[in-house]
Design a protein around this motif. Structure first.
Motif, short mmCIF file in Angstrom:
data_model
loop_
_atom_site.label_atom_id
_atom_site.label_comp_id
_atom_site.label_asym_id
_atom_site.label_seq_id
_atom_site.Cartn_x
_atom_site.Cartn_y
_atom_site.Cartn_z
N GLN A 1 1.41 1.94 -3.59
CA GLN A 1 0.15 2.42 -4.15
C GLN A 1 -0.14 3.85 -3.72
OE1 GLN A 1 -2.31 -0.71 -2.57
NE2 GLN A 1 -2.13 -1.98 -4.40
N ARG B 1 -6.23 4.17 -10.19
CA ARG B 1 -5.43 3.42 -11.17
C ARG B 1 -6.21 3.24 -12.47
NH1 ARG B 1 -5.37 -2.00 -10.67
NH2 ARG B 1 -5.64 -1.77 -8.41
N THR C 1 0.82 -1.20 0.00
CA THR C 1 0.00 0.00 0.00
C THR C 1 0.86 1.26 0.00
OG1 THR C 1 -0.23 -0.02 2.42
CG2 THR C 1 -1.93 -1.15 1.13
N GLU D 1 -7.86 3.42 -4.45
CA GLU D 1 -6.64 3.04 -5.18
C GLU D 1 -6.98 2.44 -6.54
OE1 GLU D 1 -3.61 0.85 -6.95
OE2 GLU D 1 -5.23 -0.24 -5.93
#
Length: 299
Positions: A155, A279, A152, A275
């Motif tokens: 990310q 993305r 994470t 996230e």
């Protein structure tokens, strides 16, 4: 046989391929070599297949049905092999060949066209959750897996960069990053997790009714793993007038059924949805981004 990668795989890998990556170009030769080395008979390439690997239905020399899976290094096939070996068929597909060469895995054959997602929603969630519970075990000593904090963290950097380029997503990104910081301040568990668990990752089997496939294993708390399941069938949730209320009930029901803290599950669901939405926007899938960010806003 010509090992032509399915369009879904070509499109997905094209979104994430680093410059100069030639894995897809080398794939037919790699597949031929893997088949010959293991003395396999090819039945067919699974279509539409996955987004990170080529899946080929094969038979071993003794006639046993199996699956040959080929994945690029960035899909972490070595970590998948290590996780499947540790689970040893408990809740997950059985590894048939302990060696990984060129990102190749030989796996037990399940029913590739029959996933938990084919069940009615309530039954699908129940069966998926039961499968996931069996996977949450102590990781092996000296495990070769990322931790939730490490994954994470990567990310989060990409999310911050996207928020700077697109101020519209910045408020949700800020909320998601704040949730991550709070969750990591006092992580309660250290378990081997599937990492990318959802209904379509649970297939019908012969040894057991349902078995998980396609892990991207990570070590951390169970709520992180369960968070991806919360948003399954997100397009159906968004289409419902009561989608927000249904989502909150789902968080509560899944948390209670698997003895996971409800607020931690909500926090990781928020982070993972934002996230994924960020993305999706970055790689040119605006519809997916819109759905995921709207879902995140309900949390």
């Amino acid at each position: 046989m010509v090992f032509e990668p399915p369009k879904r795989l070509v499109r997905a890998l094209g979104e994430t391929a680093p410059e100069g990556d030639d894995w897809l170009e080398r794939l037919p030769e790699t597949a031929q070599r893997a088949v010959a080395l293991r003395e396999l008979t090819v039945e067919r390439v699974q279509v539409p297949g996955g987004r990170s690997s080529l899946v080929v239905l094969v038979r071993r020399a003794d006639g046993t049905p199996a699956v040959l899976k080929l994945a690029p290094e960035r899909a972490r096939p070595e970590a998948e092999r290590a996780a499947l070996a540790h689970w040893a068929g408990r809740g997950a597909v059985q590894l048939l060949d302990a060696q990984v060469s060129e990102g190749v895995l030989l796996l037990e054959r399940l029913h590739p066209d029959v996933s938990v997602r084919s069940l009615p929603e309530a039954k699908a969630l129940l069966e998926a959750a039961g499968t996931l519970r069996r996977l949450w075990v102590e990781p092996p000593a000296g495990f070769p897996f990322e931790t939730v904090a490490e994954r994470t963290g990567r990310q989060a950097e990409a999310m911050r960069a996207r928020a700077q380029a697109d101020p519209e997503v910045a408020p949700l990104v800020d909320l998601a990053l704040a949730a991550r910081e709070e969750l990591l301040a006092d992580p309660p568990e250290h378990r081997l997790l599937h990492g990318t668990f959802r209904q379509s990752k649970v297939l019908a089997g012969e040894r057991m009714p349902w078995l998980a496939v396609g892990p991207d294993p990570v070590v951390g708390e169970c709520a992180f793993d369960l968070a991806r399941l919360v948003r399954d069938r997100v397009e159906d949730l968004i289409a419902q007038p009561s989608g927000a209320a249904t989502t909150r009930r789902r968080v509560k029901r899944l948390a209670e059924s698997l003895d996971v803290d409800q607020e931690r599950l909500r926090g990781w669901t928020l982070f993972r949805a934002v996230e994924s939405g960020v993305r999706a926007g970055r790689v040119g899938r605006p519809r997916d981004a819109e759905l995921l960010l709207e879902f995140a806003g309900w949390l």
